[in-house]
Motif scaffolding. Structure first.
Motif, PDB file in Angstrom:
ATOM      1  N   LYS A 126      39.990  34.018  42.190  1.00 58.86           N
ATOM      2  CA  LYS A 126      40.706  33.877  43.461  1.00 58.86           C
ATOM      3  C   LYS A 126      41.855  32.900  43.311  1.00 58.86           C
ATOM      4  CE  LYS A 126      37.276  35.243  46.711  1.00 58.86           C
ATOM      5  NZ  LYS A 126      36.145  34.676  47.389  1.00 58.86           N
ATOM      6  N   PRO A 127      42.834  33.003  44.194  1.00 59.42           N
ATOM      7  CA  PRO A 127      44.044  32.170  44.059  1.00 59.42           C
ATOM      8  C   PRO A 127      43.733  30.688  43.900  1.00 59.42           C
ATOM      9  CG  PRO A 127      44.239  33.680  45.918  1.00 59.42           C
ATOM     10  CD  PRO A 127      42.871  33.852  45.365  1.00 59.42           C
ATOM     11  N   ALA A 128      42.709  30.208  44.600  1.00 61.31           N
ATOM     12  CA  ALA A 128      42.386  28.782  44.530  1.00 61.31           C
ATOM     13  C   ALA A 128      41.932  28.390  43.128  1.00 61.31           C
ATOM     14  CB  ALA A 128      41.298  28.448  45.540  1.00 61.31           C
ATOM     15  N   SER A 129      41.320  29.331  42.412  1.00 62.20           N
ATOM     16  CA  SER A 129      40.801  29.012  41.081  1.00 62.20           C
ATOM     17  C   SER A 129      41.809  29.340  39.985  1.00 62.20           C
ATOM     18  CB  SER A 129      39.527  29.800  40.795  1.00 62.20           C
ATOM     19  OG  SER A 129      38.678  29.789  41.899  1.00 62.20           O
ATOM     20  N   ALA A 130      42.458  30.486  40.099  1.00 55.39           N
ATOM     21  CA  ALA A 130      43.363  30.930  39.041  1.00 55.39           C
ATOM     22  C   ALA A 130      44.498  31.735  39.636  1.00 55.39           C
ATOM     23  CB  ALA A 130      42.601  31.785  38.033  1.00 55.39           C
ATOM     24  N   ALA A 131      45.718  31.301  39.418  1.00 55.48           N
ATOM     25  CA  ALA A 131      46.858  32.019  39.979  1.00 55.48           C
ATOM     26  C   ALA A 131      47.363  33.092  39.024  1.00 55.48           C
ATOM     27  CB  ALA A 131      47.971  31.045  40.310  1.00 55.48           C
ATOM     28  N   ARG A 132      46.745  33.155  37.833  1.00 54.51           N
ATOM     29  CA  ARG A 132      47.201  34.114  36.818  1.00 54.51           C
ATOM     30  C   ARG A 132      46.907  35.552  37.254  1.00 54.51           C
ATOM     31  NH1 ARG A 132      43.277  32.721  33.984  1.00 54.51           N
ATOM     32  NH2 ARG A 132      42.826  30.719  34.902  1.00 54.51           N
ATOM     33  N   ALA A 133      47.438  36.496  36.480  1.00 56.26           N
ATOM     34  CA  ALA A 133      47.190  37.901  36.771  1.00 56.26           C
ATOM     35  C   ALA A 133      45.698  38.192  36.638  1.00 56.26           C
ATOM     36  CB  ALA A 133      47.971  38.770  35.807  1.00 56.26           C
ATOM     37  N   LEU A 134      45.191  39.050  37.509  1.00 57.78           N
ATOM     38  CA  LEU A 134      43.767  39.350  37.476  1.00 57.78           C
ATOM     39  C   LEU A 134      43.439  40.256  36.293  1.00 57.78           C
ATOM     40  CD1 LEU A 134      43.424  39.931  41.285  1.00 57.78           C
ATOM     41  CD2 LEU A 134      42.566  37.980  39.999  1.00 57.78           C
ATOM     42  N   ARG A 135      42.371  39.938  35.590  1.00 56.90           N
ATOM     43  CA  ARG A 135      42.039  40.648  34.354  1.00 56.90           C
ATOM     44  C   ARG A 135      41.778  42.136  34.567  1.00 56.90           C
ATOM     45  NH1 ARG A 135      40.231  37.486  29.956  1.00 56.90           N
ATOM     46  NH2 ARG A 135      38.744  39.113  29.402  1.00 56.90           N
ATOM     47  N   CYS A 136      41.056  42.485  35.641  1.00 57.91           N
ATOM     48  CA  CYS A 136      40.743  43.904  35.865  1.00 57.91           C
ATOM     49  C   CYS A 136      42.011  44.697  36.187  1.00 57.91           C
ATOM     50  CB  CYS A 136      39.699  44.059  36.960  1.00 57.91           C
ATOM     51  SG  CYS A 136      40.103  43.232  38.496  1.00 57.91           S
ATOM     52  N   VAL A 137      42.907  44.064  36.948  1.00 59.93           N
ATOM     53  CA  VAL A 137      44.149  44.740  37.327  1.00 59.93           C
ATOM     54  C   VAL A 137      45.028  44.972  36.095  1.00 59.93           C
ATOM     55  CG1 VAL A 137      46.248  44.550  38.722  1.00 59.93           C
ATOM     56  CG2 VAL A 137      44.072  43.736  39.637  1.00 59.93           C
ATOM     57  N   THR A 138      45.118  43.943  35.255  1.00 56.28           N
ATOM     58  CA  THR A 138      45.946  44.043  34.042  1.00 56.28           C
ATOM     59  C   THR A 138      45.381  45.087  33.081  1.00 56.28           C
ATOM     60  OG1 THR A 138      46.067  41.665  34.311  1.00 56.28           O
ATOM     61  CG2 THR A 138      47.169  42.574  32.406  1.00 56.28           C
ATOM     62  N   ALA A 139      44.060  45.153  32.999  1.00 55.02           N
ATOM     63  CA  ALA A 139      43.424  46.067  32.049  1.00 55.02           C
ATOM     64  C   ALA A 139      43.614  47.532  32.440  1.00 55.02           C
ATOM     65  CB  ALA A 139      41.942  45.751  31.942  1.00 55.02           C
ATOM     66  N   CYS A 140      43.833  47.775  33.731  1.00 58.80           N
ATOM     67  CA  CYS A 140      43.886  49.165  34.199  1.00 58.80           C
ATOM     68  C   CYS A 140      45.266  49.773  33.958  1.00 58.80           C
ATOM     69  CB  CYS A 140      43.512  49.243  35.679  1.00 58.80           C
ATOM     70  SG  CYS A 140      43.455  50.937  36.279  1.00 58.80           S
ATOM     71  N   LYS A 141      45.360  50.654  32.975  1.00 58.21           N
ATOM     72  CA  LYS A 141      46.634  51.291  32.629  1.00 58.21           C
ATOM     73  C   LYS A 141      47.168  52.189  33.759  1.00 58.21           C
ATOM     74  CE  LYS A 141      47.510  49.650  28.546  1.00 58.21           C
ATOM     75  NZ  LYS A 141      46.257  49.193  27.998  1.00 58.21           N
ATOM     76  N   PRO A 142      46.323  53.023  34.360  1.00 55.13           N
ATOM     77  CA  PRO A 142      46.852  53.899  35.428  1.00 55.13           C
ATOM     78  C   PRO A 142      47.159  53.165  36.740  1.00 55.13           C
ATOM     79  CG  PRO A 142      44.654  54.629  34.651  1.00 55.13           C
ATOM     80  CD  PRO A 142      44.905  53.286  34.090  1.00 55.13           C
ATOM     81  N   GLY A 143      46.834  51.889  36.822  1.00 52.75           N
ATOM     82  CA  GLY A 143      47.124  51.130  38.042  1.00 52.75           C
ATOM     83  C   GLY A 143      46.233  51.500  39.217  1.00 52.75           C
ATOM     84  N   ALA A 144      44.945  51.711  38.915  1.00 57.42           N
ATOM     85  CA  ALA A 144      44.021  52.141  39.974  1.00 57.42           C
ATOM     86  C   ALA A 144      43.375  50.975  40.699  1.00 57.42           C
ATOM     87  CB  ALA A 144      42.945  53.039  39.367  1.00 57.42           C
ATOM     88  N   ILE A 145      43.512  49.771  40.141  1.00 55.20           N
ATOM     89  CA  ILE A 145      42.823  48.623  40.747  1.00 55.20           C
ATOM     90  C   ILE A 145      43.835  47.693  41.427  1.00 55.20           C
ATOM     91  CG2 ILE A 145      41.256  46.676  40.344  1.00 55.20           C
ATOM     92  CD1 ILE A 145      40.232  48.089  37.865  1.00 55.20           C
ATOM     93  N   ALA A 146      43.532  47.335  42.654  1.00 57.22           N
ATOM     94  CA  ALA A 146      44.378  46.383  43.375  1.00 57.22           C
ATOM     95  C   ALA A 146      43.477  45.413  44.131  1.00 57.22           C
ATOM     96  CB  ALA A 146      45.288  47.116  44.349  1.00 57.22           C
ATOM     97  N   HIS A 147      44.019  44.275  44.475  1.00 62.34           N
ATOM     98  CA  HIS A 147      43.262  43.277  45.231  1.00 62.34           C
ATOM     99  C   HIS A 147      44.020  42.894  46.488  1.00 62.34           C
ATOM    100  CE1 HIS A 147      41.182  42.951  41.465  1.00 62.34           C
ATOM    101  NE2 HIS A 147      40.300  42.132  41.982  1.00 62.34           N
ATOM    102  N   SER A 148      43.263  42.479  47.504  1.00 56.28           N
ATOM    103  CA  SER A 148      43.934  42.089  48.743  1.00 56.28           C
ATOM    104  C   SER A 148      44.277  40.596  48.721  1.00 56.28           C
ATOM    105  CB  SER A 148      43.037  42.401  49.936  1.00 56.28           C
ATOM    106  OG  SER A 148      41.877  41.601  49.898  1.00 56.28           O
ATOM    107  N   TRP A 149      43.976  39.908  47.609  1.00 60.96           N
ATOM    108  CA  TRP A 149      44.324  38.486  47.562  1.00 60.96           C
ATOM    109  C   TRP A 149      45.281  38.181  46.452  1.00 60.96           C
ATOM    110  CZ3 TRP A 149      39.317  39.974  45.958  1.00 60.96           C
ATOM    111  CH2 TRP A 149      38.966  39.672  44.623  1.00 60.96           C
TER     112      TRP A 149
END
Lengths: 95, 288
Positions: A72-95
């Motif tokens: 979460k933003p409070a812990s890590a502002a970096r790119a989210l690992r699951c989102v980065t790993a997904c090549k087709p761009g199927a994963i998104a987060h609301s935070w």
């Protein structure tokens, strides 16, 4: 189809949004998640099409508040690992 | 024995004009929920019989009981049903099911059948969770959001309130509408906290209907935030037990500014109907 897993509380909306139309079932996101909350499973939401999609595990659906806390933003502002790993761009987060 | 106000009526129904022997394909759907279990039997995609009862502590037993009850007084037996689909929380515990399907897909399909293909948004207000589902004209899910964190804003919460208020659960909604001025919603929707808050209000001298209004209001508001995630589109339908509670439905419609379609059937069977219909589609696909 967009599957929303997560919760809303006083501090905001915390949802993982999985787009089952974009998901190609490659499973690259599964090992990327350090909390191991994702898994590949038969697409239960479209029972007639025998495809595999990624979902949040049943056991983790009520624990997203805790399991996803390190990303979460409070812990890590970096790119989210699951989102980065997904090549087709199927994963998104609301935070 | 003291009256148990939360105890809603279990019942069964059978179509008087359908003969199963003429049917080409007979399918069943069993929805084992956290609070209630429904079994539906469909002959060629038409409802032949159903039963709606409370889920006991033994899920496989509840599934069996509901199915037996739906088939009572009929010479149709379990082994003559071609395909049975289990759904709901306890879907893995339906021993006689050929397949299990998530209740989200089943509710969308069921609402599409029961309310008509114009339904685009389905809100399932179940015994222990709420789901908001978007679907297309064939009842296929296009988006969903599920809030299964707790029993807040669900059927089980209403049962607790029926007990607290000493009002039969079927009358709660009606009673909550009998207020001159809409009270502020209770601040917590957590059943345990809301109950203590309600006790506090009662002791302060609030009347029953005002407290119920405050609770129904909180429940409606909580579900609205869920619906906002998937953006509500017309037609809007509510399934599950709470769809029968006018107190919540009226407030929900007011807050959303959208009218829900009025049901003409038991709203609790939507999941099981969807399961039976999906079972039919799968059985037909396998035959090919």
């Amino acid at each position: 189809m967009i599957a929303n897993f997560g919760y809303t509380d006083g501090s905001g909306e915390y949802y993982i949004m999985l787009d089952t139309d974009k998901c190609n079932g490659c499973g690259a996101c599964v090992p990327a998640c350090r909390a191991h909350i994702l898994e590949l499973r038969d697409n239960e939401y479209a029972p007639l099409a025998a495809t595999k999609i990624v979902v949040v595990k049943d056991a983790n659906r009520k624990r997203i508040k805790y399991d996803c806390a390190p990303c979460k933003p409070a812990s890590a502002a970096r790119a989210l690992r699951c989102v980065t790993a997904c090549k087709p761009g199927a994963i998104a987060h609301s935070w | 024995m003291a009256q148990e106000f939360w105890r809603w009526k279990e019942y069964t129904w059978r179509a008087p004009d359908i003969s199963w022997t003429d049917g080409k394909i007979i399918t069943g759907g069993v929805d084992v929920g956290s609070v209630s279990t429904q079994a539906v039997v469909m002959v060629d995609g038409e409802i032949y019989a159903y039963a709606n009862m409370r889920t006991g502590s033994d899920s496989p037993d509840s599934a069996r009981k509901a199915m037996n009850w739906a088939l009572q007084d009929s010479d149709l037996t379990l082994d003559k049903i071609h395909y049975i689909v289990g759904t709901g929380y306890g879907r893995v515990n339906v021993p006689f099911a050929h397949k299990t399907i998530t209740e989200i897909a089943c509710h969308a399909r069921g609402a599409n059948y029961l309310y008509g293909p114009s339904v685009r948004t389905v809100l399932d207000m179940g015994g222990q969770d709420c789901k908001a589902i978007s679907c297309d004209e064939r009842g296929k899910v296009t988006a969903f959001v599920m809030n299964d964190k707790c029993a807040a804003g669900t059927g089980r919460g209403m049962e607790v309130f029926a007990d607290l208020m000493q009002v039969p659960i079927e009358q709660l909604g009606e009673l909550s509408l009998q207020v001159d001025k809409e009270p502020e919603p209770v601040s917590s929707t957590c059943v345990v906290f809301a109950k203590s808050e309600a006790v506090g209000l009662l002791r302060k001298g609030w009347r029953k209907n005002a407290v119920l209004a405050a609770y129904c209001n909180a429940m409606a508001h909580r579900v609205c935030t869920l619906l906002e995630r998937i953006s509500i589109q017309k037609d809007f339908a509510i399934t599950g037990g709470i769809a029968k509670n006018v107190g919540v439905v009226t407030r929900l419609e007011k807050e959303l500014g959208v009218q829900a379609i009025k049901p003409t059937f038991d709203t609790q069977i939507a999941g099981a109907v969807g399961a039976a219909l999906l079972g039919k589609a799968i059985a037909e696909q396998e035959k090919k």
